[in-house]
Design a protein around this motif. Sequence first.
Motif, short mmCIF file in Angstrom:
data_model
loop_
_atom_site.label_atom_id
_atom_site.label_comp_id
_atom_site.label_asym_id
_atom_site.label_seq_id
_atom_site.Cartn_x
_atom_site.Cartn_y
_atom_site.Cartn_z
N TRP A 79 5.53 -21.42 49.72
CA TRP A 79 6.89 -20.86 49.72
C TRP A 79 7.32 -20.49 51.14
CZ3 TRP A 79 10.20 -20.89 45.75
CH2 TRP A 79 9.68 -21.10 44.46
N THR A 137 16.15 -15.07 54.56
CA THR A 137 17.18 -14.10 54.21
C THR A 137 18.00 -13.84 55.47
OG1 THR A 137 15.61 -12.30 54.63
CG2 THR A 137 15.87 -13.02 52.35
N PHE A 188 15.62 -20.45 49.27
CA PHE A 188 14.30 -20.48 48.67
C PHE A 188 13.73 -21.90 48.81
CE2 PHE A 188 16.90 -17.39 46.47
CZ PHE A 188 16.07 -16.28 46.35
N ILE A 218 10.96 -18.65 52.62
CA ILE A 218 12.24 -18.09 52.19
C ILE A 218 12.96 -17.47 53.38
CG2 ILE A 218 13.36 -16.39 50.68
CD1 ILE A 218 10.93 -16.66 48.81
N ARG A 260 14.51 -27.04 47.61
CA ARG A 260 15.08 -25.78 48.07
C ARG A 260 16.34 -25.46 47.27
NH1 ARG A 260 14.34 -27.66 53.67
NH2 ARG A 260 16.59 -27.52 54.00
#
Length: 408
Positions: free
Chosen positions: A356, A360, A404, A358, A39
């Motif tokens: 993946w 935010t 990420f 992710i 990450r």
Amino acid sequence: MTLETVCPDEAGRCPEPVKAKPEADKITLGPLTVGGAIRANYVNGDYPGGGSGPSRGGNGGNFELDVFRINVDLNYENIVGKLEYRWYDGYNFLHTGWVGYNFDNGSQVQVGVNRVPFGPGAYGVSQSWFFDQHYYLGLADDMDVGIKYVTSIGDWDLDFAYYARSEWNGNGTSEDSARYSYDSVIWESALDADGNVIGAAPNGYEERNQFNIRAIYGLDDIAIPTEIGVSLQYGQLHGRRADDGDHWAASVHMKNSWNNWLLATQLTRYKFNIDDDNLLGTDELIPMGAFDFAWPAATDAWVPAVSLSYLYQANRIPWLDSVRPYVEYSSIVKEDSSFNDSELFVLGAAWARQGWYIYTDAAWSNGNYFVGSKGDNYSNILDGVGDFGANGNDRWNFRFNINFGYYF
């Protein structure tokens, strides 16, 4: 002695992806399945004093490697197990390490470093990278060394656990805080009469002989499926250069599901019962540590927390499997009237695509040292820092964070 006054900027916490990598893409060695994750993190927010380099608050923020980890799962007939080890910048530690047995009735026993059963789920009410304030008090996603029994009786999910101690310290520069989850720890600092932080011989408290019970009742045959639960925790504290003490926590929690909406709520009361004969000179603060950094937290408080999220399955978007937007609020409401409460508000989303995952997140807080540092002075606990203890700063800070993660 080392004076622990350098605040960490990265936590590296995050729930597991909602959609795991297919088993066919993982490495299998007989009954063992090997995987892991890497990450990276981008930060921009209220972080002044960047010097000549890019501070976290300006000049485009900061981007750096977060964590690398290896996972090994064991599945051999009825014998199961999990192992996870993590590497961060400058420190590393064992996150999980247990073996267990699956009984024919669906029950399971785990022995080793496993997750303490407390709260509505593995990560409390939270869906965000930051978690809620329960985590920073050792009341969510806490790993300890012991034995846990998990079972179901009718509509009840039940957990019973005994922990001999908190997880072991890993490799780092702190005295006892190279670990993933927050625990009461030994550190090398003390306070003078004015609250100034000074170097000291190792002191603090170690967790011993902790008992946990959690019961969750599921209401599935109603318009809004609901899980109502209660969690109880009691344990001893072994003092170093301080008398022994004990600690307890009690929590009520609930999860409500409606279509793809999820509302999670929790209210917790906790207390560390210690004397003021320690090197802090007070029974209102106790050193707690994780991620190679220790700092005092309030010993007596209420913790309300709420999270609202929506899971969107993106079947028609080729580059996205799902996205979960969320809004979360939690606070440490302290019994000591001279302390300021510590609030955390997070608005964000978690995005999943194959391996993946992710995050935010936009976070605001007036008492979380992972969110901003404007106005902080770590040389004094009582009036210098926005933290989980006295929270003398009591100043709202902002942090925008993108994490990420690739899971393999």
